[in-house]
Design a protein around this motif. Structure first.
Motif, PDB file in Angstrom:
ATOM      1  N   ARG A 133       0.995  -1.057   0.008  1.00 55.84           N
ATOM      2  CA  ARG A 133       0.085   0.062  -0.160  1.00 55.84           C
ATOM      3  C   ARG A 133       0.838   1.142   0.201  1.00 55.84           C
ATOM      4  O   ARG A 133       1.605   1.179   0.879  1.00 55.84           O
ATOM      5  CB  ARG A 133      -0.996  -0.036   1.256  1.00 55.84           C
ATOM      6  CG  ARG A 133      -1.783  -1.214   1.438  1.00 55.84           C
ATOM      7  CD  ARG A 133      -2.705  -0.948   2.373  1.00 55.84           C
ATOM      8  NE  ARG A 133      -3.498  -2.450   2.831  1.00 55.84           N
ATOM      9  CZ  ARG A 133      -4.536  -2.795   2.297  1.00 55.84           C
ATOM     10  NH1 ARG A 133      -4.711  -2.442   1.355  1.00 55.84           N
ATOM     11  NH2 ARG A 133      -5.130  -4.026   2.857  1.00 55.84           N
ATOM     12  N   THR A 150      -9.803  -8.215  -4.634  1.00 56.53           N
ATOM     13  CA  THR A 150      -9.913  -8.044  -3.135  1.00 56.53           C
ATOM     14  C   THR A 150     -10.997  -9.096  -2.619  1.00 56.53           C
ATOM     15  O   THR A 150     -11.693  -9.419  -3.331  1.00 56.53           O
ATOM     16  CB  THR A 150     -10.301  -6.583  -3.035  1.00 56.53           C
ATOM     17  OG1 THR A 150     -10.750  -6.472  -1.430  1.00 56.53           O
ATOM     18  CG2 THR A 150     -11.594  -6.096  -3.684  1.00 56.53           C
ATOM     19  N   ILE A 151     -10.394  -9.421  -1.304  1.00 48.50           N
ATOM     20  CA  ILE A 151     -11.389 -10.258  -0.805  1.00 48.50           C
ATOM     21  C   ILE A 151     -12.669  -9.733  -0.393  1.00 48.50           C
ATOM     22  O   ILE A 151     -13.593 -10.531  -0.333  1.00 48.50           O
ATOM     23  CB  ILE A 151     -10.809 -11.077   0.268  1.00 48.50           C
ATOM     24  CG1 ILE A 151     -10.384  -9.909   1.344  1.00 48.50           C
ATOM     25  CG2 ILE A 151      -9.453 -11.858   0.187  1.00 48.50           C
ATOM     26  CD1 ILE A 151     -10.322 -10.834   2.792  1.00 48.50           C
ATOM     27  N   ASP A 152     -12.911  -8.189  -0.364  1.00 52.56           N
ATOM     28  CA  ASP A 152     -13.980  -7.569   0.255  1.00 52.56           C
ATOM     29  C   ASP A 152     -14.979  -7.731  -0.904  1.00 52.56           C
ATOM     30  O   ASP A 152     -16.264  -7.355  -0.402  1.00 52.56           O
ATOM     31  CB  ASP A 152     -13.621  -6.411   0.427  1.00 52.56           C
ATOM     32  CG  ASP A 152     -12.539  -6.005   1.620  1.00 52.56           C
ATOM     33  OD1 ASP A 152     -12.273  -7.130   2.345  1.00 52.56           O
ATOM     34  OD2 ASP A 152     -12.117  -4.873   1.812  1.00 52.56           O
ATOM     35  N   ARG A 191      -7.014 -14.104   3.836  1.00 50.43           N
ATOM     36  CA  ARG A 191      -6.511 -13.621   2.706  1.00 50.43           C
ATOM     37  C   ARG A 191      -5.545 -14.589   2.070  1.00 50.43           C
ATOM     38  O   ARG A 191      -5.199 -14.445   0.983  1.00 50.43           O
ATOM     39  CB  ARG A 191      -5.724 -12.340   2.963  1.00 50.43           C
ATOM     40  CG  ARG A 191      -6.698 -11.116   3.137  1.00 50.43           C
ATOM     41  CD  ARG A 191      -6.331  -9.865   2.254  1.00 50.43           C
ATOM     42  NE  ARG A 191      -4.831  -9.412   2.399  1.00 50.43           N
ATOM     43  CZ  ARG A 191      -4.523  -8.198   3.343  1.00 50.43           C
ATOM     44  NH1 ARG A 191      -5.408  -7.713   3.699  1.00 50.43           N
ATOM     45  NH2 ARG A 191      -3.167  -8.066   3.452  1.00 50.43           N
ATOM     46  N   GLU A 201     -15.964  -6.827  10.525  1.00 54.73           N
ATOM     47  CA  GLU A 201     -14.813  -5.995  11.246  1.00 54.73           C
ATOM     48  C   GLU A 201     -15.006  -4.357  11.051  1.00 54.73           C
ATOM     49  O   GLU A 201     -15.052  -3.452  11.859  1.00 54.73           O
ATOM     50  CB  GLU A 201     -13.556  -6.112  10.600  1.00 54.73           C
ATOM     51  CG  GLU A 201     -13.185  -5.792   9.219  1.00 54.73           C
ATOM     52  CD  GLU A 201     -11.867  -5.997   8.782  1.00 54.73           C
ATOM     53  OE1 GLU A 201     -10.948  -6.328   9.562  1.00 54.73           O
ATOM     54  OE2 GLU A 201     -11.508  -5.405   7.608  1.00 54.73           O
ATOM     55  N   HIS A 238      -6.428 -12.178   9.039  1.00 53.58           N
ATOM     56  CA  HIS A 238      -5.684 -12.417   7.652  1.00 53.58           C
ATOM     57  C   HIS A 238      -5.587 -13.637   7.207  1.00 53.58           C
ATOM     58  O   HIS A 238      -5.147 -13.890   5.975  1.00 53.58           O
ATOM     59  CB  HIS A 238      -4.182 -11.916   7.665  1.00 53.58           C
ATOM     60  CG  HIS A 238      -3.981 -10.309   7.923  1.00 53.58           C
ATOM     61  ND1 HIS A 238      -4.421  -9.842   8.792  1.00 53.58           N
ATOM     62  CD2 HIS A 238      -3.849  -9.497   6.741  1.00 53.58           C
ATOM     63  CE1 HIS A 238      -4.214  -8.461   8.732  1.00 53.58           C
ATOM     64  NE2 HIS A 238      -4.126  -8.347   7.383  1.00 53.58           N
ATOM     65  N   MET A 255     -13.317 -10.488   8.078  1.00 54.77           N
ATOM     66  CA  MET A 255     -12.733  -9.219   7.333  1.00 54.77           C
ATOM     67  C   MET A 255     -13.834  -8.480   6.392  1.00 54.77           C
ATOM     68  O   MET A 255     -14.824  -8.904   6.206  1.00 54.77           O
ATOM     69  CB  MET A 255     -11.533  -9.479   6.278  1.00 54.77           C
ATOM     70  CG  MET A 255     -10.432  -9.426   7.255  1.00 54.77           C
ATOM     71  SD  MET A 255      -8.768  -9.564   5.967  1.00 54.77           S
ATOM     72  CE  MET A 255      -7.378  -9.038   7.361  1.00 54.77           C
ATOM     73  N   GLY A 256     -13.419  -7.248   5.894  1.00 54.09           N
ATOM     74  CA  GLY A 256     -14.253  -6.590   5.031  1.00 54.09           C
ATOM     75  C   GLY A 256     -14.270  -5.105   5.054  1.00 54.09           C
ATOM     76  O   GLY A 256     -15.444  -4.375   4.852  1.00 54.09           O
ATOM     77  N   ARG A 257     -13.332  -4.597   5.980  1.00 55.04           N
ATOM     78  CA  ARG A 257     -13.255  -3.318   5.902  1.00 55.04           C
ATOM     79  C   ARG A 257     -14.674  -2.500   6.274  1.00 55.04           C
ATOM     80  O   ARG A 257     -14.989  -2.299   7.145  1.00 55.04           O
ATOM     81  CB  ARG A 257     -12.277  -2.610   4.952  1.00 55.04           C
ATOM     82  CG  ARG A 257     -11.465  -1.562   5.747  1.00 55.04           C
ATOM     83  CD  ARG A 257     -10.410  -0.941   5.069  1.00 55.04           C
ATOM     84  NE  ARG A 257     -10.035  -1.675   3.610  1.00 55.04           N
ATOM     85  CZ  ARG A 257      -8.827  -1.539   3.085  1.00 55.04           C
ATOM     86  NH1 ARG A 257      -7.792  -1.219   3.901  1.00 55.04           N
ATOM     87  NH2 ARG A 257      -8.663  -1.988   1.875  1.00 55.04           N
TER      88      ARG A 257
HETATM   89  O1  F6P Z   1      -8.952  -4.985   1.855  1.00 57.74           O
HETATM   90  C1  F6P Z   1      -8.654  -6.184   2.146  1.00 57.74           C
HETATM   91  C2  F6P Z   1      -8.566  -6.240   3.352  1.00 57.74           C
HETATM   92  O2  F6P Z   1      -8.243  -7.524   3.845  1.00 57.74           O
HETATM   93  C3  F6P Z   1      -9.691  -5.787   4.432  1.00 57.74           C
HETATM   94  O3  F6P Z   1     -10.751  -6.716   4.646  1.00 57.74           O
HETATM   95  C4  F6P Z   1      -9.081  -5.618   5.649  1.00 57.74           C
HETATM   96  O4  F6P Z   1      -9.856  -4.616   6.639  1.00 57.74           O
HETATM   97  C5  F6P Z   1      -7.640  -4.904   5.063  1.00 57.74           C
HETATM   98  O5  F6P Z   1      -7.480  -5.494   3.698  1.00 57.74           O
HETATM   99  C6  F6P Z   1      -6.488  -5.111   6.230  1.00 57.74           C
HETATM  100  O6  F6P Z   1      -5.448  -4.594   5.458  1.00 57.74           O
HETATM  101  P1  F6P Z   1      -3.805  -4.898   6.213  1.00 57.74           P
HETATM  102  O7  F6P Z   1      -3.451  -6.238   5.651  1.00 57.74           O
HETATM  103  O8  F6P Z   1      -3.063  -3.916   5.422  1.00 57.74           O
HETATM  104  O9  F6P Z   1      -4.036  -4.733   7.564  1.00 57.74           O
END
Ligand code: F6P
Length: 320
Positions: A73, A126-128, A253, A223, A250, A170-172
């Motif tokens: 990122r 993206t998994i979201d 992921r 989350e 994670h 997950m799922g921001r």
């Molecule tokens: O965007 C994918 C994601 O896995 C979200 O679901 C999660 O909130 C975020 O990335 C976590 O990001 P990082 O791996 O940077 O902590």
């Protein structure tokens, strides 16, 4: 001179990214292009962390999770100077086209490059699953399957111990994983950002389950709304089951992509290169109702991917 296309993965890794890299590489070579792998997303682009990709470079990665090109990122790429520097680097390296594999944040950067004359095509990963312009993003199906596998194990303990598990997925800012796994695992209630959370309704569903003799219960929380422990605190005073919390994190992921994600990634990776060949730019490729479609990159973040509220309702009906 052969056209040169760059390929990068950006943002959170998602299962199927490798299949997409392979599809981009091989379809590009099939169309007489040279392929440059850009390592660590936009960060690697700014540092010219490049690797040439030939047919064999992407052999053996189809079924593996993570991303062989690695990802990041990148803060610098959010700024004007970073984007302008990237345009110069691409020009200097004769890379006329770019395939960006990532989520909506990655596509914002891609769109800025397209505005500055780079030919860019996005591949949603993206998994979201929180992007419009495609029914599914690469990685979502695998993440749901991973979560379901974990929750089934938790259910064994829940039913053996008369317990309730509150599982944070997950799922921001999105509840797609939560809804899908909630339905697949027979949860009593699913807390998602798109639908107003109601503690009383949640409690009444737990009571309902207890009254009909169910000795255990599952609650899924996305989350982005609150943590599993916050939710447990809210429920504690009169919870009919002994609660335990689990944060899947994670785990969701990683892992080998499902066949659904492998096929989706292969299809979209190849479609992205075909869009490049047709001269398209500033678009993302997606699959809607089984058809490959190209929409403006902005679709990914300007149009909200609608949550299927019917799933929320169905979770209620089926846990009656
Ligand atoms: O965007 C994918 C994601 O896995 C979200 O679901 C999660 O909130 C975020 O990335 C976590 O990001 P990082 O791996 O940077 O902590």
């Amino acid at each position: 001179m052969e056209k040169r296309i760059g390929v990068l993965t950006s943002g959170g890794d998602a299962p199927g990214m490798n299949a997409a890299i392979r599809a981009v590489t091989r379809t590009a070579i099939y169309n007489d292009m040279q392929v440059v792998g850009i390592c660590r997303g936009y960060e690697g682009l700014l540092e010219e962390d490049f690797v040439p990709l030939v047919v064999n470079s992407v052999g053996g990665i189809l079924m593996s999770g993570g991303t062989r090109l690695r990802t990041a990122r990148c803060e610098e790429f959010m700024r004007e100077e970073g984007i302008n520097a990237a345009v110069k680097i691409l020009k200097r390296n004769d890379i006329q086209s770019l395939a960006v594999i990532g989520g909506d944040g990655s596509f914002r950067g891609a769109n800025e490059l397209a505005k500055r004359g780079v030919q860019v095509v996005g591949i949603p990963a993206t998994i979201d699953n929180d992007m419009s312009g495609t029914d599914h993003t690469i990685g979502f199906d695998t993440a749901c399957n991973t979560a379901v596998e974990c929750i089934r194990k938790l259910r064994d303990t829940a039913s053996s111990h008369d317990r309730m598990f509150i599982i944070e997925v997950m799922g921001r800012h999105a509840g797609f994983i939560a809804l899908e796994t909630g339905l697949a695992c027979g949860a009593e209630y699913v807390v998602v950002p798109e639908i107003q959370f109601d503690l009383e309704i949640m409690k009444s569903r737990l009571e309902r389950a207890k009254k009909r003799g169910k000795n255990h219960s599952l609650i899924i929380v996305a989350e982005g709304v609150m943590s599993a422990s916050e939710l447990a605190e809210k429920l504690k005073p009169d919870c009919p089951y002994e609660p335990r919390i689990v944060v899947l994190g994670h785990i969701q992921r990683g892992g080998a992509p499902t066949s659904f994600d492998t096929v989706l990634a292969s299809t979209l990776g190849s479609a992205a290169v075909e869009a490049v060949v047709r001269g398209e730019t500033g678009v993302m490729v997606g699959r809607i109702n089984g058809k490959i479609v190209a929409s403006p990159l902005e679709t990914a973040w300007k149009q909200k991917h609608a949550t299927d509220e019917k799933i929320f309702k169905l979770i209620d009906i089926l846990s009656i």
